[in-house]
Design a protein around this motif. Structure first.
Motif, PDB file in Angstrom:
ATOM      1  N   VAL A   9     129.856 -37.684  86.428  1.00  0.00           N
ATOM      2  CA  VAL A   9     128.749 -37.048  85.811  1.00  0.00           C
ATOM      3  C   VAL A   9     128.924 -35.630  86.014  1.00  0.00           C
ATOM      4  CG1 VAL A   9     126.529 -36.879  86.596  1.00  0.00           C
ATOM      5  CG2 VAL A   9     127.087 -39.144  86.352  1.00  0.00           C
ATOM      6  N   GLN A  10     129.532 -35.240  87.118  1.00  0.00           N
ATOM      7  CA  GLN A  10     129.584 -33.604  86.894  1.00  0.00           C
ATOM      8  C   GLN A  10     130.692 -33.141  85.996  1.00  0.00           C
ATOM      9  OE1 GLN A  10     131.155 -32.210  90.866  1.00  0.00           O
ATOM     10  NE2 GLN A  10     131.126 -29.906  90.201  1.00  0.00           N
ATOM     11  N   VAL A  11     131.738 -33.767  85.800  1.00  0.00           N
ATOM     12  CA  VAL A  11     132.650 -33.410  84.825  1.00  0.00           C
ATOM     13  C   VAL A  11     132.201 -33.564  83.453  1.00  0.00           C
ATOM     14  CG1 VAL A  11     135.082 -34.051  83.523  1.00  0.00           C
ATOM     15  CG2 VAL A  11     134.807 -33.914  86.142  1.00  0.00           C
ATOM     16  N   LEU A  12     131.501 -34.406  83.282  1.00  0.00           N
ATOM     17  CA  LEU A  12     130.802 -34.591  81.838  1.00  0.00           C
ATOM     18  C   LEU A  12     129.490 -33.648  81.626  1.00  0.00           C
ATOM     19  CD1 LEU A  12     131.018 -38.443  81.490  1.00  0.00           C
ATOM     20  CD2 LEU A  12     132.401 -36.941  80.220  1.00  0.00           C
ATOM     21  N   GLN A  13     128.817 -33.394  82.640  1.00  0.00           N
ATOM     22  CA  GLN A  13     127.599 -32.412  82.417  1.00  0.00           C
ATOM     23  C   GLN A  13     128.403 -31.231  82.312  1.00  0.00           C
ATOM     24  OE1 GLN A  13     125.665 -33.314  85.987  1.00  0.00           O
ATOM     25  NE2 GLN A  13     124.163 -34.111  84.828  1.00  0.00           N
ATOM     26  N   GLU A  14     129.507 -30.599  82.852  1.00  0.00           N
ATOM     27  CA  GLU A  14     130.103 -29.087  82.817  1.00  0.00           C
ATOM     28  C   GLU A  14     130.598 -29.160  81.166  1.00  0.00           C
ATOM     29  OE1 GLU A  14     132.942 -28.196  85.607  1.00  0.00           O
ATOM     30  OE2 GLU A  14     131.433 -28.566  87.207  1.00  0.00           O
ATOM     31  N   LEU A  15     131.367 -30.276  80.573  1.00  0.00           N
ATOM     32  CA  LEU A  15     131.797 -30.284  79.348  1.00  0.00           C
ATOM     33  C   LEU A  15     130.520 -30.348  78.479  1.00  0.00           C
ATOM     34  CD1 LEU A  15     133.998 -30.684  77.316  1.00  0.00           C
ATOM     35  CD2 LEU A  15     133.860 -32.914  77.762  1.00  0.00           C
ATOM     36  N   GLU A  55     126.890 -38.368  72.586  1.00  0.00           N
ATOM     37  CA  GLU A  55     127.873 -39.216  73.147  1.00  0.00           C
ATOM     38  C   GLU A  55     128.309 -38.982  74.691  1.00  0.00           C
ATOM     39  OE1 GLU A  55     132.148 -40.852  71.204  1.00  0.00           O
ATOM     40  OE2 GLU A  55     131.844 -38.657  71.196  1.00  0.00           O
ATOM     41  N   LEU A  56     128.507 -37.839  74.998  1.00  0.00           N
ATOM     42  CA  LEU A  56     128.724 -37.473  76.343  1.00  0.00           C
ATOM     43  C   LEU A  56     127.522 -37.953  77.337  1.00  0.00           C
ATOM     44  CD1 LEU A  56     130.692 -33.907  75.733  1.00  0.00           C
ATOM     45  CD2 LEU A  56     131.672 -36.197  76.617  1.00  0.00           C
ATOM     46  N   ASN A  57     126.090 -37.502  76.517  1.00  0.00           N
ATOM     47  CA  ASN A  57     125.203 -37.614  77.452  1.00  0.00           C
ATOM     48  C   ASN A  57     124.864 -39.261  77.599  1.00  0.00           C
ATOM     49  OD1 ASN A  57     123.940 -35.265  78.395  1.00  0.00           O
ATOM     50  ND2 ASN A  57     123.379 -34.599  76.197  1.00  0.00           N
ATOM     51  N   LYS A  58     125.102 -39.963  76.852  1.00  0.00           N
ATOM     52  CA  LYS A  58     125.187 -41.251  76.873  1.00  0.00           C
ATOM     53  C   LYS A  58     126.015 -41.942  78.032  1.00  0.00           C
ATOM     54  CE  LYS A  58     126.054 -45.610  74.468  1.00  0.00           C
ATOM     55  NZ  LYS A  58     127.202 -46.327  73.583  1.00  0.00           N
ATOM     56  N   GLU A  59     127.069 -41.094  77.941  1.00  0.00           N
ATOM     57  CA  GLU A  59     128.252 -41.649  79.032  1.00  0.00           C
ATOM     58  C   GLU A  59     127.766 -41.065  80.443  1.00  0.00           C
ATOM     59  OE1 GLU A  59     130.665 -43.690  78.894  1.00  0.00           O
ATOM     60  OE2 GLU A  59     130.520 -43.934  76.710  1.00  0.00           O
ATOM     61  N   ILE A  60     127.145 -39.988  80.637  1.00  0.00           N
ATOM     62  CA  ILE A  60     126.475 -39.363  81.696  1.00  0.00           C
ATOM     63  C   ILE A  60     125.328 -40.474  82.452  1.00  0.00           C
ATOM     64  CG2 ILE A  60     125.001 -37.569  82.605  1.00  0.00           C
ATOM     65  CD1 ILE A  60     126.587 -35.684  80.659  1.00  0.00           C
ATOM     66  N   SER A  61     124.688 -41.019  81.240  1.00  0.00           N
ATOM     67  CA  SER A  61     123.530 -41.900  81.535  1.00  0.00           C
ATOM     68  C   SER A  61     124.153 -43.180  82.189  1.00  0.00           C
ATOM     69  CB  SER A  61     122.457 -42.238  80.617  1.00  0.00           C
ATOM     70  OG  SER A  61     121.776 -40.887  80.054  1.00  0.00           O
ATOM     71  N   THR A  62     125.140 -43.409  81.763  1.00  0.00           N
ATOM     72  CA  THR A  62     125.896 -44.881  82.063  1.00  0.00           C
ATOM     73  C   THR A  62     126.327 -44.841  83.414  1.00  0.00           C
ATOM     74  OG1 THR A  62     126.801 -45.421  79.891  1.00  0.00           O
ATOM     75  CG2 THR A  62     127.804 -46.354  81.482  1.00  0.00           C
ATOM     76  N   PHE A  63     126.715 -43.589  83.897  1.00  0.00           N
ATOM     77  CA  PHE A  63     127.197 -43.295  85.211  1.00  0.00           C
ATOM     78  C   PHE A  63     125.998 -42.871  86.316  1.00  0.00           C
ATOM     79  CE2 PHE A  63     131.191 -43.486  83.067  1.00  0.00           C
ATOM     80  CZ  PHE A  63     131.937 -44.197  83.910  1.00  0.00           C
ATOM     81  N   GLY A  64     124.844 -42.876  85.818  1.00  0.00           N
ATOM     82  CA  GLY A  64     123.732 -42.847  86.778  1.00  0.00           C
ATOM     83  C   GLY A  64     123.278 -41.158  86.549  1.00  0.00           C
ATOM     84  N   GLY A  65     123.744 -40.517  85.742  1.00  0.00           N
ATOM     85  CA  GLY A  65     123.439 -39.075  85.669  1.00  0.00           C
ATOM     86  C   GLY A  65     122.105 -38.672  84.843  1.00  0.00           C
ATOM     87  N   ASN A  66     121.666 -37.384  84.858  1.00  0.00           N
ATOM     88  CA  ASN A  66     120.720 -36.863  83.802  1.00  0.00           C
ATOM     89  C   ASN A  66     121.416 -36.229  82.964  1.00  0.00           C
ATOM     90  OD1 ASN A  66     118.492 -37.784  85.471  1.00  0.00           O
ATOM     91  ND2 ASN A  66     118.769 -35.924  86.700  1.00  0.00           N
ATOM     92  N   PRO A  67     120.887 -36.567  81.617  1.00  0.00           N
ATOM     93  CA  PRO A  67     121.700 -36.014  80.368  1.00  0.00           C
ATOM     94  C   PRO A  67     121.594 -34.415  80.557  1.00  0.00           C
ATOM     95  CG  PRO A  67     119.963 -37.644  79.690  1.00  0.00           C
ATOM     96  CD  PRO A  67     120.029 -37.470  81.321  1.00  0.00           C
ATOM     97  N   GLU A  68     122.691 -33.912  79.898  1.00  0.00           N
ATOM     98  CA  GLU A  68     122.593 -32.312  80.107  1.00  0.00           C
ATOM     99  C   GLU A  68     122.371 -31.588  78.682  1.00  0.00           C
ATOM    100  OE1 GLU A  68     122.666 -29.216  81.264  1.00  0.00           O
ATOM    101  OE2 GLU A  68     123.903 -30.250  82.739  1.00  0.00           O
TER     102      GLU A  68
END
Length: 148
Positions: A9-15, A55-68
């Protein structure tokens, strides 16, 4: 959320913050340029970037994170600087192209950092790599625009 999920989630949110910078940058460029062909290209890249962020936010949600939905602090300052520069230069086409090239270089670094992270599973690496290649294509097109 598991530790590994938090890392993903952290990596994807930064990206995603960099991708959101890309959206704002191209929207800004489309509003600043006087060249109709460039307007269309910048709008296309802004749209592409919104899809990438989704697309990235969907993956963030899949891993339990909040969309960026935010952008980077650096991106915010850079856009303010570009506003000032545009006022002083009269919205010069080369300056707009150069600022977009600079933004794409930062996007490439963000994609490289995400790909270098051991946190991303194979499927996510493929998504990030595909987006990175699209950013490289945008860079190539911007360089051609600059040279013409």
């Amino acid at each position: 959320m598991k530790k590994t999920d938090e890392e993903v989630v952290q990596v994807l949110q930064e990206l995603t913050e960099f991708v959101n910078d890309r959206v704002k940058g191209y929207e800004h460029a489309a509003n600043e340029t006087k060249n109709p062909g460039h307007i269309s290209f910048y709008r296309e890249l802004a749209s592409q970037s919104r899809k990438f962020a989704d697309e990235l936010n969907k993956e963030i949600s899949t891993f339990g994170g909040n969309p960026e939905t935010d952008t980077t602090i650096k991106g915010k300052f850079y856009r303010q600087w570009m506003d000032l520069k545009a006022t002083l230069t009269g919205k010069d086409e080369n300056a707009i192209i150069n600022s977009n090239l600079y933004g794409e270089e930062w996007a490439q670094k963000a994609y490289d950092d995400a790909l270098a992270s051991a946190a991303l599973p194979q499927g996510l690496q493929q998504i990030v790599e595909r987006q990175k290649q699209a950013s490289l294509q945008a860079c190539d097109q911007l360089k051609k625009m600059k040279d013409s």
